[in-house]
Motif scaffolding. Structure first.
Motif, PDB file in Angstrom:
ATOM      1  N   TYR A   1      -5.020  -4.334  -5.983  1.00 15.70           N
ATOM      2  CA  TYR A   1      -5.842  -3.467  -6.426  1.00 15.70           C
ATOM      3  C   TYR A   1      -6.902  -2.063  -5.674  1.00 15.70           C
ATOM      4  O   TYR A   1      -6.539  -0.719  -5.508  1.00 15.70           O
ATOM      5  CB  TYR A   1      -7.257  -3.983  -6.977  1.00 15.70           C
ATOM      6  N   ALA A   2      -6.839  -2.807  -4.431  1.00 16.06           N
ATOM      7  CA  ALA A   2      -7.123  -1.487  -3.535  1.00 16.06           C
ATOM      8  C   ALA A   2      -6.035  -1.169  -3.175  1.00 16.06           C
ATOM      9  O   ALA A   2      -6.356   0.468  -2.199  1.00 16.06           O
ATOM     10  CB  ALA A   2      -7.260  -2.091  -2.214  1.00 16.06           C
ATOM     11  N   SER A   3      -4.270  -0.963  -3.119  1.00 16.51           N
ATOM     12  CA  SER A   3      -3.265  -0.146  -2.718  1.00 16.51           C
ATOM     13  C   SER A   3      -3.040   0.669  -4.168  1.00 16.51           C
ATOM     14  O   SER A   3      -2.302   1.669  -3.931  1.00 16.51           O
ATOM     15  CB  SER A   3      -2.008  -0.929  -2.721  1.00 16.51           C
ATOM     16  N   LEU A   4      -3.730   0.669  -5.293  1.00 12.72           N
ATOM     17  CA  LEU A   4      -3.597   1.279  -5.920  1.00 12.72           C
ATOM     18  C   LEU A   4      -4.028   3.108  -5.728  1.00 12.72           C
ATOM     19  O   LEU A   4      -5.441   2.937  -5.492  1.00 12.72           O
ATOM     20  CB  LEU A   4      -3.792   1.096  -7.463  1.00 12.72           C
ATOM     21  N   PRO A   5      -3.292   3.814  -6.286  1.00 10.77           N
ATOM     22  CA  PRO A   5      -4.218   5.431  -6.385  1.00 10.77           C
ATOM     23  C   PRO A   5      -5.306   5.052  -7.411  1.00 10.77           C
ATOM     24  O   PRO A   5      -5.753   4.998  -8.104  1.00 10.77           O
ATOM     25  CB  PRO A   5      -3.447   6.645  -6.833  1.00 10.77           C
ATOM     26  N   VAL A   6      -6.224   6.142  -6.187  1.00  7.46           N
ATOM     27  CA  VAL A   6      -7.564   6.172  -7.437  1.00  7.46           C
ATOM     28  C   VAL A   6      -7.725   8.037  -7.584  1.00  7.46           C
ATOM     29  O   VAL A   6      -7.547   8.652  -7.215  1.00  7.46           O
ATOM     30  CB  VAL A   6      -8.751   6.207  -6.263  1.00  7.46           C
ATOM     31  N   ALA A   7      -7.954   8.442  -9.130  1.00  4.88           N
ATOM     32  CA  ALA A   7      -8.371   9.180  -9.292  1.00  4.88           C
ATOM     33  C   ALA A   7      -9.018  10.531  -8.879  1.00  4.88           C
ATOM     34  O   ALA A   7     -10.526   9.694  -9.137  1.00  4.88           O
ATOM     35  CB  ALA A   7      -8.345   9.210 -11.093  1.00  4.88           C
ATOM     36  N   GLY A   8      -8.674  11.415  -8.428  1.00  5.62           N
ATOM     37  CA  GLY A   8      -9.093  12.502  -7.750  1.00  5.62           C
ATOM     38  C   GLY A   8      -9.798  12.361  -6.782  1.00  5.62           C
ATOM     39  O   GLY A   8     -10.605  13.613  -5.750  1.00  5.62           O
ATOM     40  N   ARG A   9      -8.871  10.685  -6.048  1.00  4.91           N
ATOM     41  CA  ARG A   9      -8.829  10.920  -3.984  1.00  4.91           C
ATOM     42  C   ARG A   9      -8.275  10.632  -3.707  1.00  4.91           C
ATOM     43  O   ARG A   9      -7.822  10.963  -2.492  1.00  4.91           O
ATOM     44  CB  ARG A   9     -10.103   9.902  -4.500  1.00  4.91           C
ATOM     45  N   SER A  10      -7.212   9.506  -3.875  1.00  2.00           N
ATOM     46  CA  SER A  10      -5.916   9.193  -3.148  1.00  2.00           C
ATOM     47  C   SER A  10      -4.946   9.125  -3.159  1.00  2.00           C
ATOM     48  O   SER A  10      -4.480   9.462  -5.202  1.00  2.00           O
ATOM     49  CB  SER A  10      -6.988   7.653  -2.738  1.00  2.00           C
TER      50      SER A  10
ATOM     51  N   ARG B   1       0.368  -1.210  -0.028  1.00  2.00           N
ATOM     52  CA  ARG B   1       0.151   0.122  -0.156  1.00  2.00           C
ATOM     53  C   ARG B   1       0.710   1.382   0.228  1.00  2.00           C
ATOM     54  O   ARG B   1       0.279   1.925  -0.682  1.00  2.00           O
ATOM     55  CB  ARG B   1      -0.735   0.230   1.003  1.00  2.00           C
ATOM     56  N   THR B   2       1.895   1.545   0.517  1.00  2.00           N
ATOM     57  CA  THR B   2       3.294   2.780   0.575  1.00  2.00           C
ATOM     58  C   THR B   2       3.691   3.024  -0.166  1.00  2.00           C
ATOM     59  O   THR B   2       3.645   3.865  -0.571  1.00  2.00           O
ATOM     60  CB  THR B   2       3.589   2.711   2.494  1.00  2.00           C
ATOM     61  N   ILE B   3       3.902   1.615  -1.039  1.00  2.00           N
ATOM     62  CA  ILE B   3       4.476   1.663  -1.814  1.00  2.00           C
ATOM     63  C   ILE B   3       3.798   2.163  -3.559  1.00  2.00           C
ATOM     64  O   ILE B   3       4.669   2.898  -4.462  1.00  2.00           O
ATOM     65  CB  ILE B   3       5.489   0.002  -2.492  1.00  2.00           C
ATOM     66  N   LEU B   4       2.799   1.848  -3.820  1.00  2.00           N
ATOM     67  CA  LEU B   4       1.838   1.735  -4.696  1.00  2.00           C
ATOM     68  C   LEU B   4       1.048   3.330  -4.666  1.00  2.00           C
ATOM     69  O   LEU B   4       0.885   4.615  -5.695  1.00  2.00           O
ATOM     70  CB  LEU B   4       0.519   1.096  -5.330  1.00  2.00           C
ATOM     71  N   GLN B   5       0.446   3.489  -3.266  1.00  2.00           N
ATOM     72  CA  GLN B   5      -0.234   4.611  -2.983  1.00  2.00           C
ATOM     73  C   GLN B   5       0.656   5.996  -2.767  1.00  2.00           C
ATOM     74  O   GLN B   5       0.294   6.771  -3.768  1.00  2.00           O
ATOM     75  CB  GLN B   5      -1.058   4.485  -1.688  1.00  2.00           C
ATOM     76  N   ARG B   6       1.606   5.770  -2.211  1.00  2.00           N
ATOM     77  CA  ARG B   6       3.207   7.243  -1.831  1.00  2.00           C
ATOM     78  C   ARG B   6       3.706   7.101  -3.111  1.00  2.00           C
ATOM     79  O   ARG B   6       5.125   7.817  -3.381  1.00  2.00           O
ATOM     80  CB  ARG B   6       3.341   7.262  -0.699  1.00  2.00           C
ATOM     81  N   SER B   7       3.941   5.899  -3.898  1.00  2.00           N
ATOM     82  CA  SER B   7       5.283   5.150  -4.481  1.00  2.00           C
ATOM     83  C   SER B   7       6.923   5.679  -3.753  1.00  2.00           C
ATOM     84  O   SER B   7       7.594   6.731  -4.507  1.00  2.00           O
ATOM     85  CB  SER B   7       5.559   6.983  -5.576  1.00  2.00           C
TER      86      SER B   7
ATOM     87  N   ILE C   1     -12.351   6.308 -11.129  1.00  2.00           N
ATOM     88  CA  ILE C   1     -13.010   4.837 -11.351  1.00  2.00           C
ATOM     89  C   ILE C   1     -12.417   4.976 -11.379  1.00  2.00           C
ATOM     90  O   ILE C   1     -11.893   2.809 -12.588  1.00  2.00           O
ATOM     91  CB  ILE C   1     -14.396   5.027 -12.660  1.00  2.00           C
ATOM     92  N   VAL C   2     -10.699   5.394 -11.907  1.00  2.00           N
ATOM     93  CA  VAL C   2     -10.048   5.010 -12.511  1.00  2.00           C
ATOM     94  C   VAL C   2      -8.754   4.427 -11.067  1.00  2.00           C
ATOM     95  O   VAL C   2      -8.583   5.542 -10.641  1.00  2.00           O
ATOM     96  CB  VAL C   2      -8.746   6.397 -13.499  1.00  2.00           C
ATOM     97  N   HIS C   3      -7.707   3.077 -11.332  1.00  2.00           N
ATOM     98  CA  HIS C   3      -6.746   2.835 -10.603  1.00  2.00           C
ATOM     99  C   HIS C   3      -5.390   2.500 -10.696  1.00  2.00           C
ATOM    100  O   HIS C   3      -5.741   1.882 -11.593  1.00  2.00           O
ATOM    101  CB  HIS C   3      -7.616   1.618  -9.578  1.00  2.00           C
ATOM    102  N   ALA C   4      -4.862   3.288 -10.695  1.00  2.00           N
ATOM    103  CA  ALA C   4      -3.499   3.240 -11.577  1.00  2.00           C
ATOM    104  C   ALA C   4      -2.679   3.405 -10.679  1.00  2.00           C
ATOM    105  O   ALA C   4      -2.263   4.500  -9.836  1.00  2.00           O
ATOM    106  CB  ALA C   4      -3.641   3.931 -12.448  1.00  2.00           C
ATOM    107  N   LYS C   5      -1.354   3.176 -11.223  1.00  2.00           N
ATOM    108  CA  LYS C   5      -0.305   3.865 -10.374  1.00  2.00           C
ATOM    109  C   LYS C   5       0.822   4.689 -11.531  1.00  2.00           C
ATOM    110  O   LYS C   5       0.983   4.943 -13.030  1.00  2.00           O
ATOM    111  CB  LYS C   5       1.222   2.574 -10.747  1.00  2.00           C
ATOM    112  N   THR C   6       1.271   5.702 -11.128  1.00  4.62           N
ATOM    113  CA  THR C   6       1.853   6.735 -11.582  1.00  4.62           C
ATOM    114  C   THR C   6       3.383   6.567 -12.148  1.00  4.62           C
ATOM    115  O   THR C   6       3.419   5.725 -11.475  1.00  4.62           O
ATOM    116  CB  THR C   6       1.479   8.294 -10.976  1.00  4.62           C
ATOM    117  N   GLY C   7       4.568   7.282 -12.468  1.00  5.55           N
ATOM    118  CA  GLY C   7       5.516   7.093 -12.892  1.00  5.55           C
ATOM    119  C   GLY C   7       5.963   8.961 -13.345  1.00  5.55           C
ATOM    120  O   GLY C   7       5.554   9.316 -14.422  1.00  5.55           O
ATOM    121  N   THR C   8       6.794   8.556 -13.200  1.00  3.65           N
ATOM    122  CA  THR C   8       7.374  10.666 -13.048  1.00  3.65           C
ATOM    123  C   THR C   8       9.129  10.258 -13.260  1.00  3.65           C
ATOM    124  O   THR C   8       9.383  10.080 -11.883  1.00  3.65           O
ATOM    125  CB  THR C   8       7.554  11.415 -12.409  1.00  3.65           C
TER     126      THR C   8
END
Length: 291
Positions: A202-211, A128-134, A226-233
């Protein structure tokens, strides 16, 4: 609990204790992802489009002269039927930035139970920490703890995932990481269809506009919530891969990678967000034949 784990929980815990940096010690990449929240579509709502118009709609974004030197890799398909809605450069190796964390966490969940102890926490919390907060430090430590890149390749191979990637670290900070959009989509499909720990992933992925790293993106657009996805920068690199829970067409699985050294990161980010909003805006009202 699975009857047999592929490595001992004790060894995982020992490795993590040795490797992990203190909680909250995020490197610059994490802050860069979290800070890119302003987009040109933040308050817009795209006009509805028919699914068979998606090709033209996305082409219109990536063929903008602004991106004449960009390398785009995009793949979009339905989860259940595997129907390809859009593909461009899908087998091209691109730098994925933090999308490499998808490989790291998905593999770890195949090798260990989510409740496996790590320090005073457990694997579920780490994912959860890795995916939500990268969190890059956690991701690199997790990769070492599960046995490195060979362990990832073995775990994902058992899920039937192709070897269309070259992993150099767990976090995505290395520019030696390379992956194809098709490989990312294969992993995303495999983990939710037949993988262990799919609910946790799935529950650990960031949610668009929410988390998480998507909290400030897609607000007031059809993609919000409605988007659950991992960002990359990284400099000259932007990525977004995950799932779109379309209210009419079911779950879409997608991967969008773009590499363009010297290009404004915000422009690349805006282009990705425009693509996702177009995906979310599909509806049958806009066409006589939905597919």
């Amino acid at each position: 609990m699975r009857q047999k784990r592929l490595a001992s929980l004790a060894s995982l815990t020992v490795l993590m204790v040795a490797a992990i940096a203190p909680m909250g010690n995020l490197r610059a990449e994490t802050f860069a992802e979290a800070s890119e929240t302003e987009t040109s579509i933040a308050q817009s709502v795209a006009v509805g489009i028919c699914p068979n118009q998606l090709q033209q709609a996305i082409d219109g974004v990536i063929r903008n002269p602004t991106f004449s030197g960009a390398k785009w890799g995009i793949h979009v398909e339905t989860l259940n039927e595997g129907r390809v809605l859009y593909t461009h450069g899908t087998n091209q190796y691109l730098i994925p930035a933090s999308n490499i964390k998808i490989l790291t966490t998905a593999a770890a969940l195949q090798l260990y139970d989510p409740l496996s102890p790590i320090r005073s926490s457990n694997l579920e919390s780490w994912v959860r920490t890795i995916l939500q907060r990268s969190n890059n430090d956690y991701a690199d430590a997790l990769l070492r703890g599960i046995g490195g890149t060979q362990a990832v390749r073995s775990a994902l191979g058992r899920l039937g995932v192709s070897s269309d990637y070259r992993q150099a670290d767990g976090s995505g900070l290395s520019r030696n990481n390379l992956v194809t959009p098709s490989a990312l989509v294969d992993i995303l499909k495999a983990i939710v269809q037949r993988g262990h720990g799919k609910e946790v992933f799935y529950a650990s992925l960031p949610v668009a506009g929410r988390s998480g790293t998507l909290a400030g993106r897609f607000q007031s657009t059809p993609a919000q919530g409605i988007v659950h996805a991992k960002t990359g920068t990284l400099n000259g690199v932007r990525a977004l891969s995950g799932y779109l829970e379309h209210p009419e067409y079911g779950v879409l699985v997608f991967s969008i990678l773009v590499n363009q050294p010297g290009q404004s990161g915000q422009r690349l980010l805006n282009a990705i967000d425009n693509i996702v909003v177009r995906m979310a805006s599909m509806n049958s009202v806009s066409c006589s034949r939905p597919f």
